[in-house]
Design an enzyme around this catalytic site. Structure first.
Site, PDB file in Angstrom:
ATOM      1  N   PHE A   1       2.853 -48.880   7.300  1.00 49.74           N
ATOM      2  CA  PHE A   1       2.564 -49.469   8.594  1.00 49.74           C
ATOM      3  C   PHE A   1       1.217 -48.940   9.075  1.00 49.74           C
ATOM      4  O   PHE A   1       0.710 -47.943   8.554  1.00 49.74           O
ATOM      5  CB  PHE A   1       3.663 -49.107   9.610  1.00 49.74           C
ATOM      6  CG  PHE A   1       4.473 -50.285  10.068  1.00 49.74           C
ATOM      7  CD1 PHE A   1       5.206 -51.021   9.159  1.00 49.74           C
ATOM      8  CD2 PHE A   1       4.503 -50.665  11.403  1.00 49.74           C
ATOM      9  CE1 PHE A   1       5.956 -52.113   9.572  1.00 49.74           C
ATOM     10  CE2 PHE A   1       5.247 -51.759  11.829  1.00 49.74           C
ATOM     11  CZ  PHE A   1       5.973 -52.484  10.914  1.00 49.74           C
TER      12      PHE A   1
ATOM     13  N   GLN B   1       0.280 -51.495  25.747  1.00 44.55           N
ATOM     14  CA  GLN B   1      -0.108 -51.882  24.396  1.00 44.55           C
ATOM     15  C   GLN B   1      -0.060 -53.384  24.188  1.00 44.55           C
ATOM     16  O   GLN B   1       0.874 -54.058  24.617  1.00 44.55           O
ATOM     17  CB  GLN B   1       0.811 -51.225  23.367  1.00 44.55           C
ATOM     18  CG  GLN B   1       0.440 -51.602  21.936  1.00 44.55           C
ATOM     19  CD  GLN B   1       1.120 -50.720  20.914  1.00 44.55           C
ATOM     20  OE1 GLN B   1       2.313 -50.840  20.660  1.00 44.55           O
ATOM     21  NE2 GLN B   1       0.376 -49.805  20.335  1.00 44.55           N
TER      22      GLN B   1
ATOM     23  N   HIS C   1      -0.122 -56.196  21.148  1.00 44.27           N
ATOM     24  CA  HIS C   1       0.080 -56.328  19.697  1.00 44.27           C
ATOM     25  C   HIS C   1      -0.884 -57.371  19.177  1.00 44.27           C
ATOM     26  O   HIS C   1      -1.006 -58.444  19.760  1.00 44.27           O
ATOM     27  CB  HIS C   1       1.526 -56.746  19.408  1.00 44.27           C
ATOM     28  CG  HIS C   1       1.919 -56.530  17.975  1.00 44.27           C
ATOM     29  ND1 HIS C   1       1.413 -57.279  16.945  1.00 44.27           N
ATOM     30  CD2 HIS C   1       2.767 -55.636  17.407  1.00 44.27           C
ATOM     31  CE1 HIS C   1       1.933 -56.852  15.805  1.00 44.27           C
ATOM     32  NE2 HIS C   1       2.754 -55.862  16.052  1.00 44.27           N
TER      33      HIS C   1
ATOM     34  N   LEU D   1       6.587 -62.290  18.219  1.00 46.17           N
ATOM     35  CA  LEU D   1       5.960 -61.239  17.416  1.00 46.17           C
ATOM     36  C   LEU D   1       5.961 -61.580  15.929  1.00 46.17           C
ATOM     37  O   LEU D   1       6.998 -61.926  15.360  1.00 46.17           O
ATOM     38  CB  LEU D   1       6.728 -59.931  17.635  1.00 46.17           C
ATOM     39  CG  LEU D   1       6.251 -58.733  16.811  1.00 46.17           C
ATOM     40  CD1 LEU D   1       4.852 -58.323  17.216  1.00 46.17           C
ATOM     41  CD2 LEU D   1       7.210 -57.564  16.968  1.00 46.17           C
TER      42      LEU D   1
ATOM     43  N   GLU E   1       3.976 -56.238  12.307  1.00 43.58           N
ATOM     44  CA  GLU E   1       2.938 -55.505  11.602  1.00 43.58           C
ATOM     45  C   GLU E   1       3.317 -55.311  10.136  1.00 43.58           C
ATOM     46  O   GLU E   1       2.471 -55.070   9.285  1.00 43.58           O
ATOM     47  CB  GLU E   1       2.774 -54.136  12.287  1.00 43.58           C
ATOM     48  CG  GLU E   1       1.575 -53.372  11.846  1.00 43.58           C
ATOM     49  CD  GLU E   1       1.317 -52.190  12.769  1.00 43.58           C
ATOM     50  OE1 GLU E   1       1.237 -52.401  13.989  1.00 43.58           O
ATOM     51  OE2 GLU E   1       1.208 -51.068  12.261  1.00 43.58           O
TER      52      GLU E   1
ATOM     53  N   ARG F   1      -3.066 -50.733  16.504  1.00 40.91           N
ATOM     54  CA  ARG F   1      -2.946 -51.994  17.234  1.00 40.91           C
ATOM     55  C   ARG F   1      -4.049 -52.233  18.257  1.00 40.91           C
ATOM     56  O   ARG F   1      -4.472 -53.361  18.446  1.00 40.91           O
ATOM     57  CB  ARG F   1      -1.585 -52.015  17.925  1.00 40.91           C
ATOM     58  CG  ARG F   1      -0.483 -52.107  16.915  1.00 40.91           C
ATOM     59  CD  ARG F   1       0.870 -51.909  17.510  1.00 40.91           C
ATOM     60  NE  ARG F   1       1.867 -52.148  16.467  1.00 40.91           N
ATOM     61  CZ  ARG F   1       3.167 -52.074  16.650  1.00 40.91           C
ATOM     62  NH1 ARG F   1       3.653 -51.745  17.824  1.00 40.91           N
ATOM     63  NH2 ARG F   1       3.989 -52.316  15.660  1.00 40.91           N
TER      64      ARG F   1
ATOM     65  N   HIS G   1       2.823 -56.016  24.358  1.00 40.99           N
ATOM     66  CA  HIS G   1       3.905 -55.716  23.423  1.00 40.99           C
ATOM     67  C   HIS G   1       4.749 -54.505  23.814  1.00 40.99           C
ATOM     68  O   HIS G   1       5.953 -54.497  23.655  1.00 40.99           O
ATOM     69  CB  HIS G   1       3.299 -55.482  22.037  1.00 40.99           C
ATOM     70  CG  HIS G   1       4.318 -55.185  20.975  1.00 40.99           C
ATOM     71  ND1 HIS G   1       5.304 -56.080  20.645  1.00 40.99           N
ATOM     72  CD2 HIS G   1       4.501 -54.104  20.175  1.00 40.99           C
ATOM     73  CE1 HIS G   1       6.059 -55.564  19.684  1.00 40.99           C
ATOM     74  NE2 HIS G   1       5.614 -54.365  19.385  1.00 40.99           N
TER      75      HIS G   1
ATOM     76  N   ARG H   1       0.664 -46.527  20.817  1.00 39.42           N
ATOM     77  CA  ARG H   1       1.787 -46.215  19.940  1.00 39.42           C
ATOM     78  C   ARG H   1       1.569 -46.775  18.539  1.00 39.42           C
ATOM     79  O   ARG H   1       1.111 -47.892  18.379  1.00 39.42           O
ATOM     80  CB  ARG H   1       3.067 -46.825  20.511  1.00 39.42           C
ATOM     81  CG  ARG H   1       4.268 -46.668  19.618  1.00 39.42           C
ATOM     82  CD  ARG H   1       5.526 -47.208  20.247  1.00 39.42           C
ATOM     83  NE  ARG H   1       5.546 -48.655  20.379  1.00 39.42           N
ATOM     84  CZ  ARG H   1       5.822 -49.495  19.384  1.00 39.42           C
ATOM     85  NH1 ARG H   1       6.069 -49.030  18.178  1.00 39.42           N
ATOM     86  NH2 ARG H   1       5.838 -50.796  19.594  1.00 39.42           N
TER      87      ARG H   1
END
Lengths: 566, 315
Positions: free
Chosen positions: A119, A232, A234, A244, A247, A278, A343, A379
């Site tokens: 990730f 945040q 995304h 979504l 990722e 992100r 997000h 994050r």
């Protein structure tokens, strides 16, 4: 009003709340879970890509928890409390083992052990997953597990406000949505596990139920939010429905392309490319679109084609399905149209690594509702599922310890307070004419997106702040057309809007104050990170229309701040 | 990607305990990406805030927004407005609450009975003590993980139950969703209460009529009916069988025998083997009274190449 009595009440039935409730119940205390939806409908179910974990004997041989801690700290642009990140990494393997033992069907390696993938921002691959429905798999496992314990569930109950005396929280007033009957839940400890607030933004990957209720209840009870300016975005939400696209797609090798077919991330993160964190990727996409290299309508392409049809359908089933069902795109044949959307909320109720809030005795928070400061300014993907479970458990244990040390004190005099909470909720919307919640809501979501979004500056945020104050005033003449006493969702939507506005004013005000760029908080007028003046947490209280701001230091253990390049 | 807008009419069946039920019409513009949850959200925020419905994730994983759209049990989020317009050839879309569930208000229904049935099947893994205490590790073959994951994806949306005729008629039938959930744990090699689960599931499994409605409406393609079939195959492991399960087992055997003998299902013979001569005679009188006896007396001839059928059955 009916009065119910518990040792502890958990508000929210997602992963963090259920894990906290589990720990409290197995310690022998009487616990209730209040949730405005049936627990499996919680937003945890939408988490896709996975849960990060270093597992002894089942990780890259070069990896160790220190690398994981470092990645989290660097990803969070050094606003992370390092003791929290260390705890998160150290407990990660154990948490995944527990969920596996309770039945989660993690994807497997050929030898039967839990599989792993990359990730964004990870030095070594650490993400454990169940296809790309990891949140759903974990939530069902945990809900099913706790449904076998002695826990009272109040599903489809809407929490209105906390009740406190001069220093302690003593309970919460909630209303059964079906009958519109309020009840005063007395408790020595309250755990806020109410999740995030995506509905504040016009574009969000969040569930419709994410309206920031917990943050607002905490603020109104006099507790502070920590780092509320950090929101945040995304990078890859499906165009135009904002669903979504995990990722995990980029983790599995998908690449972002602009209208010229260029792999544009090479310009923004030459080493990590599409797997940059992100915030960086989101800004890169918006920059491409603004400079004319996006596709008409405003999006870029996420190209999976080279991964092959079988691989896409097994490991990225949800991304494939979503593209097909909601954008009419076959991801095996053409790139998926994506753009950034809100997000996750890094800010939250100020708590320490045991989930305890310093302002109010007995107030705890966990999951996205809390700011343990494990995500800092941004994050990393796969860390939120991990946080819900690790800190849900730490918090539940801390509550049990707290209960053993704090005897019940008399709070009969607070019945009037409870009555007042219900009156306030109704007063707020009792007019016979005026504006409907929808009008104010749409304006709020647009102003937050336009002016307190991915790129921010002083003029925009000053304007946003004055608009939010105006909208907040408008709510005094808000009016509810539905007068029924059965499942009056219009009434609850109006209360959600009140919560959203209480939070919005705090976000806009603190974002205006932080004159630097760090992680997800990007100021075009202050584009550099400024450790000399701003390596500190924002602590914000809401007093009427005033947001009172103080600061506290970031806890640094072993990792000195350094430039964040990928 | 064109974003052509089109005006549609949405007719919603409303209900309140004060006013009873009525149909209400709304008009709004949608494009080819507009989900039905967005249609509802926009009606509520822009036109009529009194409309009540449930919706949460808008990506078909939370199971909140089950309802009937143009008469079909569907998740509103997984339904695009213009797809329904295209499918039915008209600009008008009807929305009603799910069948079977009692209506509380507008599209919001009462789930109590559904949840009770789900909890009856003990929907959780009971791992061994060693694993629970962290002294041993579960290993799971990737192919077992894939098989179980198919059935674990039930999101408790209730659409299968709303579409199931058996659940309405037979209070002892647990319903498709509970069976999918029950089987998911029955088949999990990590579970330790196999016998107890069988006892809970077998009798109910034989009460399903195989109409495949659950299979047709499931938004996650779980195939609840497949889990019922697979559960029935475990009947032989149960020592004390209920009359329903015994009859079911006999019925399955009689069908297999009939096919082996003639290559066809001989209704009359299968009936006698399943229910015994005495019941069959009683039922025959009933059949005669209703003019259906002639169907029971049709004599079936063996199909050609019966040997090939027997060979397939032997495999």
């Amino acid at each position: 009003m009916e009065k119910l009595s518990y040792d502890a009440v958990v508000i929210g039935g997602g992963l963090a709340g259920l894990m906290a409730a589990h720990e409290i119940a197995v310690s022998g205390y009487k616990v209730a879970v209040i949730s405005k939806v049936f627990p499996t409908r919680s937003h945890s179910s939408s988490a896709e890509g996975g849960i990060a974990a270093y597992i002894e004997g089942n990780s890259d041989p070069n990896d160790n928890p220190d690398y994981m801690t470092y990645d989290t700290i660097k990803g969070g642009d050094f606003l992370v409390d390092q003791d929290a990140a260390e705890l998160l990494s150290q407990k990660s393997g154990e948490i995944v083992r527990i969920m596996e033992s309770w039945g989660t069907l993690f994807n497997r390696q050929p030898d039967g052990r839990v599989a792993v993938r990359y990730f964004g921002g990870q030095t070594y691959p650490r993400t454990r997953f169940v296809g790309d429905k990891t949140g759903m798999a974990l939530l069902h496992t945990l809900f099913q597990r706790v449904s076998g314990l002695d826990i009272d569930f109040y599903n489809e109950w809407f929490a209105l406000d906390l009740i406190r005396d001069d220093k302690r929280v003593v309970g919460v007033v909630a209303m059964e949505m079906k009958s519109m009957t309020p009840a005063f839940f007395k408790a020595r400890a309250i755990v806020m596990a109410t999740g995030g607030m995506g509905m504040l933004y016009a574009h969000s990957t969040n569930a419709y139920i994410n309206t920031g209720d917990g943050y607002a209840m905490a603020l109104r009870a006099g507790a502070a939010l920590k780092d509320p300016e950090f929101v945040q975005f995304h990078p890859t939400a499906l165009y135009p429905s904002d669903i979504l696209i995990s990722e995990a797609a980029r983790g599995e090798g998908a690449i972002l392309i602009n209208n010229k077919g260029e792999r544009f991330m090479a310009r923004y993160a030459p080493r990590k490319l599409d797997l940059a964190p992100r915030d960086i990727t989101s800004r890169a996409i918006i920059t491409e679109i603004r400079e004319g290299r996006g596709f008409p309508g405003g999006y870029v392409g996420l190209d999976l084609r080279h991964l092959g049809e079988d691989y896409i359908k097994e490991r990225l089933a949800l991304a494939y399905e979503a593209a097909k069902n909601f954008a009419g795109v076959d991801a095996t044949q053409e790139p998926i149209p994506v753009r950034p959307a809100q997000h996750y909320y890094m800010g939250g109720i100020d708590v320490d690594i045991t989930g305890q809030n310093p302002d109010l005795i007995g107030l705890f928070a966990a999951g996205e509702a809390a700011c343990v400061s494990v995500h800092g300014a941004n994050r990393l993907g796969s860390n939120s599922l991990l946080e819900t479970l690790v800190f849900g458990r730490e918090t539940g244990r801390a509550v049990a310890k707290f209960l053993s040390e704090h005897k019940e004190e008399d709070s009969n005099s607070l019945d009037k307070e409870a009555e007042k909470v219900v009156d306030d909720a109704y007063k707020f919307v009792k007019s016979e004419s005026g504006v409907h919640f929808g009008e104010i809501l749409n304006k709020l979501r647009n102003v937050m997106w336009e002016k307190v979004g991915i790129f921010r500056d002083e003029d925009g945020m000053k304007d946003a702040l004055s608009q939010i104050i105006e909208l907040r005033k408008m709510t005094s003449s808000m009016y509810v057309l539905d007068k029924s006493n059965t499942y009056n969702t219009e009434f609850f939507n109006a209360l959600e809007l009140r919560n959203m506005l209480d939070l919005a004013i705090v976000i806009a005000r603190t974002a205006l104050e932080r004159k630097e760029s760090r992680g997800a908080h990007y100021r075009t007028d202050y584009p550099e990170r400024d450790d000399t003046n701003w390596l500190k947490h924002t602590i914000a209280y809401l007093k009427g229309e005033t947001v009172e701001i103080t600061y506290k230091p970031v806890r640094i253990t072993r990792w000195k701040p350094e430039p964040r390049v990928y | 990607m064109s974003e052509e807008e089109k005006e549609i009419v949405v007719k919603i069946k409303r209900f309140s305990k004060e006013k009873g039920s009525w149909w209400q019409e709304y008009k709004l513009k949608v494009d080819r990406f507009t989900q039905m949850t967005e249609v509802l959200r926009r009606i509520k925020t822009e036109q009529d805030p009194t409309l009540a419905y449930r919706a949460s994730c808008h990506m078909a994983v939370c199971g909140s927004c089950g309802m009937k759209i143009n008469g079909e049990p569907r998740l509103a989020c997984k339904t695009l407005a213009l797809d329904m317009v295209k499918k039915y050839g008209k600009n008008e879309i009807t929305i009603e609450p799910m069948d079977y569930f009692p209506v509380i208000k507008d599209l919001i229904v009462d789930w109590t009975d559904f949840y009770n049935r789900m909890f009856k099947v003990k929907p959780r893994l009971y791992p061994s003590k060693e694993v629970l205490e962290g002294k041993a590790e579960h290993r799971l073959k990737p192919e077992d993980q894939r098989e179980l994951w198919k059935f674990e994806q039930c999101i408790w949306c209730g659409l299968c139950v709303s579409a199931c005729p058996s659940v309405k008629n037979d209070p002892e039938f647990l319903g498709p969703a509970a069976h999918a959930k029950g089987y998911r744990f029955l088949a999990d090699p990590r579970d330790t209460i196999f016998d107890e689960r069988l006892k809970i599931l077998i009798d109910s499994a034989w009460r399903c009529t195989y109409c495949y409605q659950c299979f047709n409406v499931c938004p996650r393609d779980i195939e609840p009916v497949t889990t019922i079939k697979k559960t029935r195959a475990y009947t032989k492991f149960l020592s004390e069988k209920t009359p329903v399960a015994l009859t079911g087992e006999k019925h399955a055997e009689a069908i297999a025998k009939s096919i082996e003998e003639t290559g066809k299902i001989e209704e009359a013979k299968v009936y006698i083997s399943t229910y015994g001569l005495l019941t069959a005679i009683t039922d025959m009188i009933y059949a005669m009274q209703n003019g259906k006896l002639k169907y029971a007396l049709v004599m079936e001839k063996k199909v050609k190449n019966i040997e090939q059928i027997r060979k397939i059955m032997g495999e």
